[in-house]
Motif scaffolding. Structure first.
Motif, PDB file in Angstrom:
ATOM      1  N   LEU A 126      44.382  86.647 -37.939  1.00  0.00           N
ATOM      2  CA  LEU A 126      43.635  85.858 -38.908  1.00  0.00           C
ATOM      3  C   LEU A 126      42.631  84.993 -38.163  1.00  0.00           C
ATOM      4  O   LEU A 126      42.994  84.288 -37.224  1.00  0.00           O
ATOM      5  CB  LEU A 126      44.572  84.951 -39.710  1.00  0.00           C
ATOM      6  N   LEU A 127      41.393  85.033 -38.601  1.00  0.00           N
ATOM      7  CA  LEU A 127      40.369  84.151 -38.053  1.00  0.00           C
ATOM      8  C   LEU A 127      39.965  83.172 -39.141  1.00  0.00           C
ATOM      9  O   LEU A 127      39.347  83.552 -40.138  1.00  0.00           O
ATOM     10  CB  LEU A 127      39.152  84.941 -37.575  1.00  0.00           C
ATOM     11  N   PHE A 128      40.340  81.901 -38.966  1.00  0.00           N
ATOM     12  CA  PHE A 128      39.949  80.864 -39.906  1.00  0.00           C
ATOM     13  C   PHE A 128      38.577  80.324 -39.494  1.00  0.00           C
ATOM     14  O   PHE A 128      38.379  79.933 -38.342  1.00  0.00           O
ATOM     15  CB  PHE A 128      40.981  79.738 -39.929  1.00  0.00           C
ATOM     16  N   ALA A 237      38.136  74.891 -37.719  1.00  0.00           N
ATOM     17  CA  ALA A 237      36.721  75.229 -37.904  1.00  0.00           C
ATOM     18  C   ALA A 237      36.442  76.637 -37.394  1.00  0.00           C
ATOM     19  O   ALA A 237      35.667  77.396 -37.988  1.00  0.00           O
ATOM     20  CB  ALA A 237      35.836  74.220 -37.185  1.00  0.00           C
ATOM     21  N   LEU A 238      37.112  77.011 -36.298  1.00  0.00           N
ATOM     22  CA  LEU A 238      37.017  78.350 -35.730  1.00  0.00           C
ATOM     23  C   LEU A 238      38.300  78.596 -34.942  1.00  0.00           C
ATOM     24  O   LEU A 238      38.455  78.092 -33.827  1.00  0.00           O
ATOM     25  CB  LEU A 238      35.780  78.473 -34.836  1.00  0.00           C
ATOM     26  N   LEU A 239      39.225  79.340 -35.527  1.00  0.00           N
ATOM     27  CA  LEU A 239      40.570  79.467 -34.964  1.00  0.00           C
ATOM     28  C   LEU A 239      41.171  80.814 -35.334  1.00  0.00           C
ATOM     29  O   LEU A 239      41.189  81.197 -36.512  1.00  0.00           O
ATOM     30  CB  LEU A 239      41.466  78.356 -35.512  1.00  0.00           C
ATOM     31  N   ALA A 240      41.675  81.540 -34.335  1.00  0.00           N
ATOM     32  CA  ALA A 240      42.334  82.820 -34.570  1.00  0.00           C
ATOM     33  C   ALA A 240      43.823  82.692 -34.260  1.00  0.00           C
ATOM     34  O   ALA A 240      44.205  82.173 -33.208  1.00  0.00           O
ATOM     35  CB  ALA A 240      41.716  83.907 -33.694  1.00  0.00           C
ATOM     36  N   VAL A 241      44.648  83.168 -35.194  1.00  0.00           N
ATOM     37  CA  VAL A 241      46.095  83.096 -35.015  1.00  0.00           C
ATOM     38  C   VAL A 241      46.719  84.425 -35.425  1.00  0.00           C
ATOM     39  O   VAL A 241      46.178  85.134 -36.269  1.00  0.00           O
ATOM     40  CB  VAL A 241      46.725  81.950 -35.847  1.00  0.00           C
ATOM     41  N   PRO A 242      47.866  84.769 -34.847  1.00  0.00           N
ATOM     42  CA  PRO A 242      48.571  85.971 -35.289  1.00  0.00           C
ATOM     43  C   PRO A 242      49.217  85.715 -36.653  1.00  0.00           C
ATOM     44  O   PRO A 242      49.845  84.682 -36.876  1.00  0.00           O
ATOM     45  CB  PRO A 242      49.616  86.187 -34.191  1.00  0.00           C
ATOM     46  N   ARG A 243      49.043  86.651 -37.570  1.00  0.00           N
ATOM     47  CA  ARG A 243      49.504  86.436 -38.941  1.00  0.00           C
ATOM     48  C   ARG A 243      51.021  86.309 -39.033  1.00  0.00           C
ATOM     49  O   ARG A 243      51.551  85.455 -39.758  1.00  0.00           O
ATOM     50  CB  ARG A 243      49.021  87.579 -39.844  1.00  0.00           C
ATOM     51  N   GLU A 244      51.762  87.150 -38.325  1.00  0.00           N
ATOM     52  CA  GLU A 244      53.220  87.157 -38.475  1.00  0.00           C
ATOM     53  C   GLU A 244      53.854  85.819 -38.090  1.00  0.00           C
ATOM     54  O   GLU A 244      54.666  85.270 -38.851  1.00  0.00           O
ATOM     55  CB  GLU A 244      53.824  88.298 -37.647  1.00  0.00           C
ATOM     56  N   PRO A 245      53.521  85.220 -36.934  1.00  0.00           N
ATOM     57  CA  PRO A 245      54.080  83.894 -36.633  1.00  0.00           C
ATOM     58  C   PRO A 245      53.643  82.827 -37.628  1.00  0.00           C
ATOM     59  O   PRO A 245      54.420  81.928 -37.965  1.00  0.00           O
ATOM     60  CB  PRO A 245      53.569  83.598 -35.223  1.00  0.00           C
ATOM     61  N   VAL A 249      56.365  80.449 -39.759  1.00  0.00           N
ATOM     62  CA  VAL A 249      56.483  78.987 -39.738  1.00  0.00           C
ATOM     63  C   VAL A 249      56.126  78.362 -41.085  1.00  0.00           C
ATOM     64  O   VAL A 249      56.173  77.143 -41.240  1.00  0.00           O
ATOM     65  CB  VAL A 249      55.629  78.352 -38.619  1.00  0.00           C
ATOM     66  N   GLY A 250      55.751  79.201 -42.064  1.00  0.00           N
ATOM     67  CA  GLY A 250      55.457  78.696 -43.399  1.00  0.00           C
ATOM     68  C   GLY A 250      54.010  78.394 -43.665  1.00  0.00           C
ATOM     69  O   GLY A 250      53.674  77.769 -44.671  1.00  0.00           O
ATOM     70  N   GLY A 251      53.114  78.825 -42.754  1.00  0.00           N
ATOM     71  CA  GLY A 251      51.693  78.576 -42.950  1.00  0.00           C
ATOM     72  C   GLY A 251      51.345  77.108 -42.797  1.00  0.00           C
ATOM     73  O   GLY A 251      52.032  76.333 -42.123  1.00  0.00           O
TER      74      GLY A 251
END
Length: 345
Positions: A126-128, A237-245, A249-251
């Motif tokens: 996911l890229l926010f 503002a610009l952040l990429a995270v793995p969706r499964e983790p 953690v509950g988003g």
């Protein structure tokens, strides 16, 4: 039996990532902080999530920049409109870059909007991106080529104001500057208590958080650089995270949106760090953050609520580190979606 608190777990998590950045360069021949050729992202899926609230002044430029990204990987773009009172949703639903546009009937806050986008997302990464953040054309390839299940990738922002012309709004000339981000160049006030850490600096500081912490590596195990710790380096503002983790953690903690502005990204960073993720900066990934015409008034209003969101974050640090919350996350976001308008242009 209650487990260790989130704050306690953070003290045990190092952030040494040079083995990952070095392996990437060895494998691809591309420096970690270099712009990435489109072909390096081939086959690597990415879901871009934009929470939006009254950003019609900037959203066309933001979406045009996403449409112009030079990446060979598949990309979906999800815009979640948090009950805007301007043309934000109409812009999103009609733009060629947008895969899914969602409109919430009442304001829920950016944490909720990001959770809905994450729930709908199909890609493992996911890229926010803020809905007022214009990205250079290589950023999606930068992210897609480097993303993994154990990394939180941070980009940077250069705040600026759109200039008007007879033909409409005009973006600044030239590329955005990395040094414009406070995580890179930081000059805090002297003889004033800093609210995040509670410390007071007796002299003026020419701060360089990114350089001084070896790309955040020395911020592991709960350490600080003056007023900065590792979770605070996690900025959506610009952040990429793995969706499964993120789901586990509950988003994002949605209470932050009800209290006011800020800290939901810091808390998500803390939760993902506690789950074992490393926080790695990408110096080449810098976007123009387009301030609204009434930016000064908006910042005043936001900062007025920061004590409440900071207090909530501190309460969460004293609770167990979140995990196993996937079902709770899905239930909450599904409930929001039953009341929302969802369009797939």
């Amino acid at each position: 039996m209650i487990g260790p608190t989130l704050a306690d777990v953070l003290k045990t998590r190092p952030n040494i990532h040079r083995h990952l950045t070095g392996a990437f360069t060895e494998r691809t021949g591309i420096g970690w902080h270099q712009p990435t050729p489109a072909k390096a992202a081939a086959g690597r899926e990415l879901s871009v999530v934009l929470p939006a609230r009254n950003t019609a002044y900037a959203l066309p430029a933001v979406l045009d920049a996403l449409a112009a990204q030079q990446t060979a990987g598949p990309v979906e773009v999800i815009v979640v409109d948090d009950a805007s009172t301007d043309a934000t949703f109409e812009i999103a639903r009609r733009h060629r870059a947008v895969t899914t546009a969602v409109r919430l009937p009442t304001r829920r806050g950016s944490a909720t909007a990001r959770n809905i986008g994450a729930h709908l997302a199909q890609a493992p990464t996911l890229l926010f991106v803020d809905a007022d953040m214009v990205l250079p054309p290589h950023v999606l390839a930068d992210v897609a080529a480097r993303a993994s299940t154990e990394t939180v990738l941070t980009g940077f922002r250069h705040n600026t104001v759109l200039r008007s012309s007879p033909c409409g709004w005009v973006l600044p000339d030239g590329p955005p500057s990395l040094a414009a981000d406070h995580r890179v160049t930081w000059t805090p006030p002297a003889n004033t208590m800093l609210p995040y850490s509670g410390i007071t600096l007796s002299e003026r500081l020419d701060g360089r958080p990114l350089d001084a912490t070896d790309d955040f590596q020395t911020l592991g195990c709960g350490r600080f650089y003056h007023d900065w710790d590792l979770p605070r380096m996690v900025v959506t503002a610009l952040l990429a995270v793995p969706r499964e983790p993120l789901v586990d953690v509950g988003g994002f903690e949605e209470e932050f949106g009800r209290l006011g502005w800020g800290m939901e990204d810091t808390h998500l960073g803390a939760a993902l760090i506690a789950s074992g993720c490393l926080v790695i900066p990408m110096r080449q990934a810098v976007g123009y953050h387009l301030d609204p015409p009434d930016a000064a008034a908006q910042w005043q209003a936001k900062l007025a609520t920061w004590p409440a969101t900071l207090a909530h974050y501190r309460r969460l640090l004293d609770r167990p580190a979140p995990s196993g919350r996937g079902h709770e996350f899905a239930t909450a976001t599904d409930k929001h979606l039953t009341e929302a308008e969802v369009v797939t242009p």
